[in-house]
Design a protein around this motif. Structure first.
Motif, short mmCIF file in Angstrom:
data_model
loop_
_atom_site.label_atom_id
_atom_site.label_comp_id
_atom_site.label_asym_id
_atom_site.label_seq_id
_atom_site.Cartn_x
_atom_site.Cartn_y
_atom_site.Cartn_z
N UNK A 1 29.49 21.87 -49.76
CA UNK A 1 29.55 20.50 -50.28
C UNK A 1 30.23 19.57 -49.28
N UNK A 2 31.24 20.09 -48.56
CA UNK A 2 31.95 19.28 -47.57
C UNK A 2 31.03 18.92 -46.40
N UNK B 1 28.02 13.78 -43.95
CA UNK B 1 27.00 12.78 -43.65
C UNK B 1 27.31 11.44 -44.29
N UNK B 2 27.84 11.47 -45.53
CA UNK B 2 28.19 10.23 -46.22
C UNK B 2 29.33 9.53 -45.50
N UNK B 3 30.31 10.30 -45.02
CA UNK B 3 31.44 9.72 -44.29
C UNK B 3 30.96 9.04 -43.01
N UNK B 4 30.03 9.65 -42.30
CA UNK B 4 29.51 9.06 -41.07
C UNK B 4 28.81 7.73 -41.37
N UNK C 1 18.44 10.50 -41.10
CA UNK C 1 18.75 11.82 -40.53
C UNK C 1 19.65 12.64 -41.44
N UNK C 2 20.64 11.97 -42.05
CA UNK C 2 21.57 12.67 -42.95
C UNK C 2 20.82 13.25 -44.14
N UNK D 1 36.23 8.54 -36.05
CA UNK D 1 35.75 8.80 -37.42
C UNK D 1 34.60 9.79 -37.39
N UNK D 2 33.65 9.57 -36.48
CA UNK D 2 32.48 10.45 -36.38
C UNK D 2 32.90 11.87 -36.00
#
Length: 269
Positions: free
Chosen positions: A205-206, A211-214, A25-26, A255-256
């Motif tokens: 970019x943030x 998506x990467x952080x999730x 999905x990301x 976190x999400x």
């Protein structure tokens, strides 16, 4: 009717599988939704004439300011301003391409992270101690144990829903940023406003980084839970073990929810 142990197994295994689902999905950016993307592109093209007008206005304001400060008495300043005008026009004409490049870089990173984290062998869990302890319980204790585990299962299911909502919310952000991009890009021509254009690029970019952080958050959570002995869910200290699992799940939820603000902080906001 499935036992609580079997329910925990199914819940955890399905949650471990969400890493692959979230990664997929990301990586679905605006271009991966042709129907929607065509509408966004039309809006982008409709905004372009307004952005060009703003580009001209910002250039004139910058020109007037420098003229009043006698900055244009130097040839290098004149040449610099003209080159900046050409550069700003070029960036505006190719805004969609630049945004695609940023998303492609983010997508490549998230694919690598997601592929590594989706390796099922990393999350092998031995439920034998938990099954054995549950089998030795009486009927009443089994019912009580099922009641204790129910909140843990519900929270995991709820977190999955929240993750999907946040990921789709991120997609909406990317689509809106893509549609409105020409307006902030027009500020690149003006020395006093150029930071706003740079801020827009960093914000885009943030959103990609979110998506990467999730994905990393899901991997870390599954790894933590996989390294917890599920046998501790029964017997002495079971209440404390269940509470720890609940708190860890709620930490993932945090976190999400905060992934967007964390992404902006990482980008220097």
């Amino acid at each position: 009717m499935a036992s609580p142990v079997e329910s925990i197994k199914e819940t955890f295994e399905s949650f471990a599988g969400i890493i692959t689902e979230v990664t997929s999905l990301v990586n679905q950016g605006p271009a991966q939704h042709p129907g929607v993307y065509s509408v966004i592109t039309e809006i982008h093209q409709a905004i372009l004439p307004i952005a060009y007008s703003l580009l001209t206005l910002y250039f004139l304001l910058d020109f007037t300011s420098k003229s009043m400060n006698f900055a244009f008495f130097r040839m290098e300043t004149i040449v610099s301003s003209l080159l900046k005008l050409v550069f700003a026009k070029f960036v505006m004409e190719h805004t969609l391409d630049f945004l695609k490049i940023i998303f492609s870089v983010s997508s490549s990173i998230s694919s690598m992270v997601g592929s590594a984290g989706a390796n099922a062998s990393l999350y092998k869990i031995d439920f034998s101690a938990m099954e054995s302890a549950y089998g030795d319980m009486g009927w009443f204790d089994q019912m009580l144990y099922e009641i204790k585990l129910t909140p843990f299962e519900w929270i995991l299911q709820g977190i999955k829903v929240v993750i999907i909502l946040v990921v789709f919310g991120r997609l909406f952000q990317l689509l809106i940023y893509t549609a409105a991009a020409p307006i902030p890009i027009a500020t690149f021509i003006n020395d006093g406003l150029i930071d706003k254009g740079k801020r827009f690029i960093f914000d885009y970019a943030a959103v990609c980084l979110q998506g990467i952080i999730i994905i990393i958050g899901c991997i870390v959570y599954v790894a933590i839970v996989a390294n917890v002995s599920f046998g501790n869910f029964t017997g002495n200290g079971s209440d404390m073990a269940i509470w720890k699992a609940l708190i860890t799940a709620l930490a993932l939820l945090m976190v999400v929810i905060k992934s967007g603000s964390w992404a902006r902080k990482i980008m220097g906001d």
